[in-house]
Design a protein around this motif. Structure first.
Motif, short mmCIF file in Angstrom:
data_model
loop_
_atom_site.label_atom_id
_atom_site.label_comp_id
_atom_site.label_asym_id
_atom_site.label_seq_id
_atom_site.Cartn_x
_atom_site.Cartn_y
_atom_site.Cartn_z
N ALA A 1 1.03 -1.26 -0.04
CA ALA A 1 -0.09 0.03 0.12
C ALA A 1 0.99 1.37 -0.21
CB ALA A 1 -1.12 0.12 1.25
N PHE B 1 2.46 1.69 -3.50
CA PHE B 1 1.39 1.90 -4.38
C PHE B 1 0.84 3.63 -4.35
CE2 PHE B 1 -3.15 2.56 -5.18
CZ PHE B 1 -2.96 2.33 -6.93
N ILE B 2 0.81 3.97 -3.10
CA ILE B 2 0.26 5.39 -2.93
C ILE B 2 1.34 6.36 -2.98
CG2 ILE B 2 -1.83 4.64 -1.65
CD1 ILE B 2 -0.37 5.81 0.87
N THR C 1 1.68 7.40 3.20
CA THR C 1 2.80 6.68 2.65
C THR C 1 3.86 6.51 3.74
OG1 THR C 1 2.67 7.65 0.60
CG2 THR C 1 4.52 6.82 0.89
N CYS D 1 -4.84 0.81 5.43
CA CYS D 1 -4.37 0.54 3.88
C CYS D 1 -5.48 1.05 2.98
CB CYS D 1 -3.77 -0.83 3.81
SG CYS D 1 -2.22 -1.20 4.41
N ASN D 2 -6.86 0.42 3.32
CA ASN D 2 -8.04 0.78 2.37
C ASN D 2 -8.29 2.35 2.33
OD1 ASN D 2 -8.37 -1.82 1.59
ND2 ASN D 2 -10.03 -2.25 3.20
N VAL E 1 -5.67 4.14 0.26
CA VAL E 1 -5.97 3.89 -1.29
C VAL E 1 -7.19 4.54 -1.71
CG1 VAL E 1 -6.38 2.13 -2.84
CG2 VAL E 1 -4.58 1.52 -1.24
N TYR F 1 -5.67 8.03 -2.48
CA TYR F 1 -5.31 8.26 -3.70
C TYR F 1 -6.35 7.87 -4.72
CZ TYR F 1 -1.96 6.62 -7.28
OH TYR F 1 -1.28 6.72 -8.41
N LYS F 2 -7.34 7.18 -4.77
CA LYS F 2 -8.29 7.21 -5.74
C LYS F 2 -9.06 8.48 -5.85
CE LYS F 2 -9.42 2.25 -5.46
NZ LYS F 2 -10.12 1.24 -5.17
#
Length: 127
Positions: free
Chosen positions: A9, A12-13, A61, A99-100, A103, A106-107
């Motif tokens: 995670a 990714f972010i 992050t 983590c969700n 994310v 980020y979305k």
């Protein structure tokens, strides 16, 4: 603690830095392309929100990486947020929820960035 989930995670972010470069370019373009004060105000407001999301994602992050490397425990993190007055509530969240949430931010960033770029293109072609 799920170290792989935290690292995945956080990595990714962390790609938000690529989106930041694109947002900075379009921020400058939106201010130089239009003379209309209302359009400039609209773009300024949207980009303030977008840059706020970048700051939040950068923070997430770093926190997710610290949790993965065990420099910080979730309990210590929650306690420090409360001590600083940054926590909305005291409920315990598991790693998956954290983590969700990151994310999800980020979305939101990607959606807002794409929407403002699309709006810029539509408005630019109309003027």
């Amino acid at each position: 603690m799920n170290k792989a989930l935290l690292l995945t995670a956080s990595r990714f972010i962390d790609t938000h830095k690529i989106v930041l470069a694109l947002n900075l370019i379009y921020f400058v373009l939106s201010f130089t392309a239009f003379e209309n004060i209302f359009l400039k105000g609209f773009f300024a407001g949207i980009y303030l929100y977008i840059f706020y999301l970048h700051i939040r994602i950068y923070f997430d992050t770093m926190i997710l990486f610290d949790l993965a490397s065990e420099n910080l425990t979730p309990k210590e993190f929650d306690e420090s947020l409360c001590a600083l007055g940054l926590a909305k509530n005291q409920c315990d969240r598991d790693i998956q929820d954290r983590c969700n949430g990151a994310v999800g931010l980020y979305k939101r960033l990607i959606s807002a960035s794409l929407a403002v770029i699309l709006f810029y293109i539509v408005i630019k072609s109309a003027f």
